[in-house]
Motif scaffolding. Structure first.
Motif, short mmCIF file in Angstrom:
data_model
loop_
_atom_site.label_atom_id
_atom_site.label_comp_id
_atom_site.label_asym_id
_atom_site.label_seq_id
_atom_site.Cartn_x
_atom_site.Cartn_y
_atom_site.Cartn_z
N GLY A 91 10.64 5.53 -5.03
CA GLY A 91 10.80 5.22 -6.46
C GLY A 91 9.98 3.65 -7.64
N LEU A 92 9.23 2.53 -6.48
CA LEU A 92 8.84 1.97 -7.61
C LEU A 92 7.69 1.74 -7.73
CD1 LEU A 92 8.52 -1.29 -9.25
CD2 LEU A 92 9.11 -1.64 -7.22
N TYR A 93 6.23 1.56 -8.80
CA TYR A 93 4.67 1.42 -8.52
C TYR A 93 5.34 0.31 -8.94
CZ TYR A 93 4.24 6.61 -8.55
OH TYR A 93 4.91 7.67 -8.12
N LEU A 94 3.49 -0.40 -8.08
CA LEU A 94 3.37 -1.83 -8.01
C LEU A 94 2.55 -2.19 -9.52
CD1 LEU A 94 1.04 -1.75 -5.14
CD2 LEU A 94 3.31 -3.29 -6.12
N TYR A 107 19.75 1.90 -8.84
CA TYR A 107 20.48 3.33 -8.20
C TYR A 107 19.90 3.65 -6.87
CZ TYR A 107 16.66 4.34 -11.59
OH TYR A 107 15.71 4.01 -12.51
N ARG A 108 18.81 3.09 -7.30
CA ARG A 108 17.45 3.51 -6.06
C ARG A 108 17.69 3.85 -5.10
NH1 ARG A 108 13.33 1.05 -6.20
NH2 ARG A 108 12.90 -0.29 -7.94
N PHE A 109 18.44 2.55 -4.58
CA PHE A 109 18.87 2.39 -3.38
C PHE A 109 19.75 2.77 -2.47
CE2 PHE A 109 20.86 0.26 0.30
CZ PHE A 109 20.30 0.20 1.38
N ASN A 129 0.99 -0.89 0.47
CA ASN A 129 0.04 -0.33 0.25
C ASN A 129 0.68 0.81 0.06
OD1 ASN A 129 -2.48 0.60 -0.65
ND2 ASN A 129 -1.85 2.22 1.95
N MET A 130 2.20 1.49 0.78
CA MET A 130 3.27 2.13 0.46
C MET A 130 3.34 2.96 -1.09
SD MET A 130 6.85 2.98 2.37
CE MET A 130 7.48 1.87 1.00
N GLU A 131 2.87 1.94 -2.34
CA GLU A 131 4.10 1.95 -3.26
C GLU A 131 3.02 2.38 -3.92
OE1 GLU A 131 6.57 -2.16 -3.79
OE2 GLU A 131 4.86 -1.91 -3.02
#
Length: 640
Positions: A311-314, A381-383, A251-253
């Motif tokens: 930075g990742l949507y489901l 790069y995201r992490f 739900n956070m994503e």
């Protein structure tokens, strides 16, 4: 309090002999047992969050379990021949809440008019608890609005209060509260509605009134404003766990851009919280926002593992590296809001809301970032973008990766593993962490046995005793390795029974009941009997499986946990326990079981709880005790 029964079992034979060393183990994590909160199947709105009105601000809707941005009058019904519609033309209450309810009153009206709400599958009406109603109104009306609970079972009013209005359209939007009130009758069930009735309908004939944030709260946990539903919060607190991960989970994503969980849109007045399409089929109001979550953790004495969006949507959309910095900046602003003092921009904003600084020792960067092709960008790069920024400013905060191994492989870099499967799979995990590197701490911040035996079909509706015992075997493995397994949390803390009867959760609820699952009691018992270090156990005259074990110690007791997973019972299969260095003649024995392997806990009307917890006094001699299982699936905890 259950009576203590004195049991003498020394004369009986043992099929398994266990010797528990008095020292030689590893220091255990101080966390070990925790919680995951995400708003899944109305665990927030319609669950922990105390708001009782559903669709209070006309923010979005759901059709057949699919969330929609369409604004509707769902869960509202007219009274007195009025017409209800969603209006977006009138001056809005706020830019965050641009839609409102319009009540058009017929020109020939001479009687009372209004509307009622269905709640989240009804309302709990309890004459021993106080309630308060409120609403924002725009338009012309001077007179009383009678607010009351109505039983559709008995066709009676269960309790009422009055909101007095005296306003004109020139006053703009006005919020008015009722006095607090106690219902006159406790409802026999949740089949109740809540009415807002304008007594002088003739005054409104041919006119329209507009409404937003219509609200009813029952007395909340710790009497917090905009707080938690008391019985639900008490159930969560009763687990006795040590930490909570929030606002974690899918739900956070967010389902798709731009609807990830935005911390700054969950703060302050409810009129400034736009909400967003939730991942699990309904629109989130975000009334239960960042501050409310942090206050819940404080009230329950829980360490917070803060989840931040990475930075990742489901749907698989990933923010490009060149576009990521604003999202990193937002996380830094959030941390300043939570941790900063009044000299900082966002710390001052928090203090202006009336709250001191909070404490954050753990941050999880993202959630399940391997989903839908997210692994490469997370590793590349995201992490690192979030890690570098946070670590530079807050070097003492532990930063958790959602992918194993962590993109940052320095010693002490923790990862979060999520484990789901059938019961037999969880039993195989007993030794899963025995050979794990001690340099990289592990959280298992989501786990659940979702079906019985080796059945990998869709989830069973409620955890059986055998499933709970399988989870307990897994937790024994985590406890035996609690020098590296920092903590574990069940994969769904709360779900609404009406909406998700066919999926597992620690707690399920209706509007008026709270259901404690088999898994609830496993976690509660394990958390209540947690040692500060492990103790080696040697087995003779028997072997591992179908009995599994783990031993720990604290400053005053040795704690031995035993799980029988489809094993024998009675004296011929007794377990002899020798506690090295102990002269104890009496121990406490705690048992958790149920009549059958497939027994479940259910709502009262559907059979109620079948599980039982018994506490007995067990007689031994010079640190030697004999323990019998009475059920093929049973958990025993020996404390001496």
């Amino acid at each position: 309090m259950l009576p203590l029964l004195l049991l003498s079992l020394l004369s009986k034979s043992a099929a398994l002999n266990l010797t528990v060393s008095s020292s030689g183990g590893n220091t255990s994590s101080t966390l070990q047992y925790g919680l995951l909160f995400e708003d899944i199947y109305h665990s927030g709105d319609g669950g922990l969050y105390g708001e009782m009105i559903r669709n209070r601000a006309f923010q979005g809707s759901s059709v057949d379990g699919v969330v929609s941005l369409d604004r509707t009058t769902d869960f509202w019904t007219e009274v007195g021949g009025v017409t209800l519609s969603v209006d977006t033309e009138t001056t809005p209450l706020s830019s965050s809440l641009p839609a409102q309810l319009r009540m058009e009153v017929p020109e020939d009206t001479t009687t009372a008019v209004g509307f009622y709400n269905d709640g989240f599958w009804g309302f709990d009406v309890d004459a021993s608890q106080r309630y308060i109603a409120s609403m924002y109104v725009y338009g012309n009306y001077t007179g009383d609005v009678t607010c009351y609970f109505y039983s559709t079972t008995s066709d009676t009013i269960l309790g009422s209060t009055t909101i007095s209005l005296d306003q004109t359209e020139s006053d703009g939007w006005v919020q008015t509260y009722s006095p607090t009130f106690y219902p006159t009758t406790t409802a026999s069930n949740a089949n109740n509605t809540f009415y807002f009735v304008f007594e002088d309908g003739a005054q409104l004939a041919g006119e329209s009134l507009y409404f937003n944030v219509l609200s009813v709260f029952k007395q909340t946990y710790n009497n917090r404003a905009n707080g938690l539903r008391t019985d639900m919060a008490e159930a969560v607190a009763a687990l006795g766990t040590k930490y909570i991960r929030l606002p974690g989970g899918n739900n956070m994503e967010g389902l798709y851009a731009p609807y990830y969980w935005k911390w700054n849109e969950t703060l302050g007045s409810l009129t400034e919280r736009p909400g967003r399409p939730g991942t699990w089929g309904d629109y989130n109001t975000d009334g239960f926002g960042l501050i409310e979550m942090m206050l819940m953790a404080d009230d329950m004495g829980l360490e917070v593992i803060l989840g931040v969006w990475a930075g990742l949507y489901l749907d698989g959309t990933v923010v490009a590296e060149a576009d990521l910095q604003p999202y990193v900046d937002s996380v830094m602003d959030e941390l300043e809001f939570l941790l900063g003092d009044s000299s900082t921009t966002y710390g001052a904003q928090r203090e202006a809301l009336g709250y001191g600084a909070f404490t954050i020792n753990y941050i999880e960067i993202g959630n399940e970032d391997y989903l839908n092709g997210g692994t490469t960008s997370y590793d590349d790069y995201r992490f690192t973008a979030f890690y570098d920024a946070i670590h530079a400013t807050y070097p003492d905060i532990s930063l958790i990766s959602t992918i194993n191994p962590s993109p940052v492989t320095t010693d002490g870099s923790p990862v979060d593993l999520h484990l789901y499967g059938d019961a037999d799979y969880f039993v195989t995990l007993f030794n899963a962490f025995d050979q794990a590197s001690r340099s990289y701490p592990v959280f298992v911040n989501e786990y659940a046995a979702t079906n019985t035996g080796s059945n990998s079909a869709s989830q069973i509706g409620a955890q059986t005793l055998s499933m709970a015992c399988a989870e307990a075997v897994f937790l024994l493995g985590c406890e035996r390795n609690s020098d590296v397994v920092v903590g574990s949390a069940y994969g769904a803390l709360i779900k609404n029974y009406n909406e998700a009867p066919d999926t597992v959760a620690v707690i399920k609820q209706t509007a008026s009941e709270v259901l404690y699952s088999m898994s609830f009691y496993v976690q509660q018992l394990f958390a209540a009997n947690m040692g500060s270090s492990t103790l080696p156990v040697t087995a003779t005259d028997g072997e591992l499986a179908p009995v599994y074990w783990s031993a720990t110690t604290n400053t005053s007791h040795t704690i031995l946990k035993l799980v029988n997973y489809d094993g024998e019972t009675g004296a011929d299969s007794a377990v002899s326990v020798t506690l090295e260095g102990s002269s104890a003649d009496t121990a406490t024995l705690i048992s958790f079981s149920a009549p059958e392997a497939d027994s479940i806990n259910n709502l009262a009307a559907l059979g109620g709880e079948t599980s039982s917890v018994t506490t007995t006094a067990l007689q031994g001699e010079a640190g030697v005790f004999t323990v019998e299982f009475s059920s093929a699936y049973e958990i025993l905890i020996l404390v001496a």
